[in-house]
Every structure is written in C-alpha cells, then in structure tokens.
Design an enzyme around this catalytic site. Structure first.
Site, mmCIF file in Angstrom:
data_model
loop_
_atom_site.group_PDB
_atom_site.id
_atom_site.type_symbol
_atom_site.label_atom_id
_atom_site.label_comp_id
_atom_site.label_asym_id
_atom_site.label_seq_id
_atom_site.Cartn_x
_atom_site.Cartn_y
_atom_site.Cartn_z
ATOM 1 N N ILE A 95 -43.923 -41.672 6.157
ATOM 2 C CA ILE A 95 -44.099 -41.091 4.836
ATOM 3 C C ILE A 95 -44.897 -39.781 4.825
ATOM 4 O O ILE A 95 -44.452 -38.800 4.216
ATOM 5 C CB ILE A 95 -44.763 -42.113 3.885
ATOM 6 C CG1 ILE A 95 -43.915 -43.401 3.784
ATOM 7 C CG2 ILE A 95 -44.972 -41.499 2.506
ATOM 8 C CD1 ILE A 95 -42.536 -43.193 3.182
ATOM 9 N N GLU A 208 -30.217 -27.929 1.003
ATOM 10 C CA GLU A 208 -30.810 -26.658 0.611
ATOM 11 C C GLU A 208 -29.942 -25.522 1.107
ATOM 12 O O GLU A 208 -29.305 -25.624 2.156
ATOM 13 C CB GLU A 208 -32.233 -26.523 1.167
ATOM 14 C CG GLU A 208 -33.203 -27.528 0.574
ATOM 15 C CD GLU A 208 -34.601 -27.388 1.150
ATOM 16 O OE1 GLU A 208 -34.725 -26.871 2.280
ATOM 17 O OE2 GLU A 208 -35.566 -27.772 0.463
ATOM 18 N N HIS A 247 -39.515 0.090 7.232
ATOM 19 C CA HIS A 247 -38.520 0.542 8.200
ATOM 20 C C HIS A 247 -38.316 -0.474 9.314
ATOM 21 O O HIS A 247 -37.214 -0.624 9.836
ATOM 22 C CB HIS A 247 -38.967 1.877 8.801
ATOM 23 C CG HIS A 247 -39.110 2.956 7.767
ATOM 24 N ND1 HIS A 247 -38.053 3.373 6.995
ATOM 25 C CD2 HIS A 247 -40.180 3.687 7.370
ATOM 26 C CE1 HIS A 247 -38.462 4.326 6.167
ATOM 27 N NE2 HIS A 247 -39.762 4.535 6.380
#
Length: 315
Positions: A95, A208, A247
């Site tokens: 858990i 997801e 950049h």
C-alpha cells in the site's frame, strides 16, 4: 483469481496509523482479516484482530492465510514482503509509496521464482464490491456488477467507479496497480485475469496519457489476446503540452528528431508518448473516453455491438 470474503487476510504493519485504520475498515466491509503483524508488539488485539511479532508465527497460529496487506514504512517493505513469501503467502498488496526501486527489483525476482502475485506499491489494492476489500478503496463508490476496472491511478479510479455505478454498471472487481516507477503487476497481467474471470463481462482500463505506465503494451495485449469488450480512459488528454524553454532544450529536441530520422523512425513532426498511446488504442478499435463521464456511454455501445443480450448487472 478468486478474491472473496472466504480468504484469510494478514495485515503487516497493523500498528501503523494507516494499517490500523484500514484493517478496521476492511474488517467492517466483511473482509476476513484474521491476523496482524508488528515486530515487538505481538500479543495485542488491534481492532479485534490478534497481532503477532512475526509472519511465521501468525501463519502457524492461523492456518490458511493466503493474502497479506503491507502497511510498513517504505524502507521496511522489502523485508516485510520477503518474510510473507517465506511463510508461504502468495498474494501481496503493497500500500505505501516510496519503496526504493532496487528493493522492488529484488522483490520481483523472488516473486517470479515463487509464483507470488504482487500488487503495488503505492496502490489502493483490490475491491470486489459487496464481498471483500483488500486495501484503501472507498467502498461507497462501488456497486456489485460485472464490469472489471483496472487502473494505474488512485482517486481517479474511485471517480470512474462512481461514474459506472451511477450509470447502472456495477463492478466485478476494482484493481489499482499503483503509481511507482517499478510495479509488481501490470495491465497485461490483470487483463488476462479478467479475461478468464467468469464474473466479468467487460473491462474498463484507466491509464495516463504520459509516463511509462504500460498503456501501449496493454493495447497490444488487448488486440492479441482479449475477447471481452474493453473501454479505456487515458488521463491527461486535455492537459496543455509543456513548452520547451531556452536554446538547450531546442537543440536537444532537434538532435533527438535527427536521430529518429536517421533510424527510420521519425517524420517531419515527431510523435510523443501521448500520440503513440492513443494510436495504439485506435489501431485496435478500442474506444478511448475523453473524460470519465463518457465511459458508461462508450461501454454501453461496445456491449451492444459485441453481446446485445448480455446483462451487465449481477442478479
């Protein structure tokens, strides 16, 4: 895999705050919690549950324990899990969050050798509505039925279960895989379990859109091996894409694109993880809901197409 009120359940870390609370809630739900373990605190009754110092002692005193819920602190979870395996327990549900990845790798090696099913870590566990609660699922979100729910999330799992319940689609089982880098069991493993489960008519998969949760592999497995209707929801589809700043980020992205082009994997517009996941489900004609509220509608359509006479509720 038959999880029911008849199986005997052990709670390791029962004197931890989380372990004590959920041991009580599981017992109140009807789960057969027969023992707890907490080193140095044996001999007590915690929420009416006899507590022992060692798993070996609990298994000796209470025969037939086949499932252990582990609530100990993260850096103690490996030792607790190995102790349960050594005592002959073959279903482990981890858990808490924060278990070290290397510890999880060691546990999985042992689990494979001993044919032990591991769920988690950082997961809500399993619920068979109306029968047994093995973890932290809020039972009020679930109703008995014939829809299997597999999810990599926690609170989102409960939301989807509630949407299904409100639409009249009860659940045969709700499974939370967990939210860590390395997990005990995968979407594919539970898809196989639900495919073979006679109490499950259809499956809802909650994943997801980003990350490395195994959704692409799940889609491939559904295409190859699953005959039951499946509906998916990938959280984060509407989330704004992060912008690259500076950049350096632009140069790195450009070099990655050039590398893919040279390897024959790229195109003028490179596809990110979310694109690949959506395409994986689309190629298998697996409906993907845009939001949780859409899942019941897609499920109803899918069931009509595959088995119009089947009732999704238990009698």
């Amino acid at each position: 895999m038959n999880f029911s009120h008849t199986q005997k359940v052990l709670v390791q870390g029962i004197t931890q705050a989380l372990g004590r609370v959920h041991a009580r809630l599981m017992k109140e739900y009807g789960t057969n919690v027969v023992a707890g373990v907490s080193a140095g605190e044996g001999g007590q009754d915690i929420e009416g549950i006899p507590t022992f110092d060692l798993v070996e002692e609990a298994v000796h005193r209470v025969e037939g324990i086949d499932t252990s819920l582990i609530f100990v602190p993260p850096y103690e979870m490996l030792d607790a899990a190995l102790e349960a395996i050594a005592a002959g327990i073959r279903h482990l549900i981890l858990i808490p969050s924060g278990m070290p990845p290397l510890d999880m790798v060691k546990l999985l090696r042992k689990a494979e050798v001993t044919e032990t099913l591991v769920l988690g870590p950082n997961c809500p566990g399993i619920i068979v509505p109306g029968q047994v609660l093995l973890g932290t699922h809020p039972s009020q979100c679930y109703t008995p039925g014939r829809i299997g729910l597999i999810s990599c999330a926690d609170t989102l799992t409960y939301q989807v279960a509630l949407e299904l319940s409100k639409a009249g689609f009860g659940q045969s089982v709700g499974v939370g895989l967990g939210r860590e880098t390395i997990l005990g069991s995968s979407f594919a493993q539970w898809l196989q379990i639900l495919e073979e489960d006679e109490q499950t008519d259809a499956i809802v998969l909650v994943g997801e859109i980003d990350g490395l949760g195994g959704e692409e592999q799940a889609a491939e497995y559904i295409i190859e091996a699953i005959d039951k209707p499946v509906v998916a929801y990938l959280a984060g589809q509407r989330a704004p894409q992060p912008r690259r700043k500076g950049h350096a980020a632009t140069l790195i992205a450009s070099r990655l694109l050039v590398t893919e082009m040279k390897a024959g994997r790229g195109s003028m517009v490179s596809k990110d993880i979310s694109d690949r996941k959506l395409e994986a489900f689309k190629s298998g004609k697996i409906p993907v809901a845009e939001k949780p509220a859409d899942i019941p509608r897609l499920l109803k359509t899918k069931l009509k197409r595959t088995s119009p006479a089947k009732n999704t509720k238990k009698s």
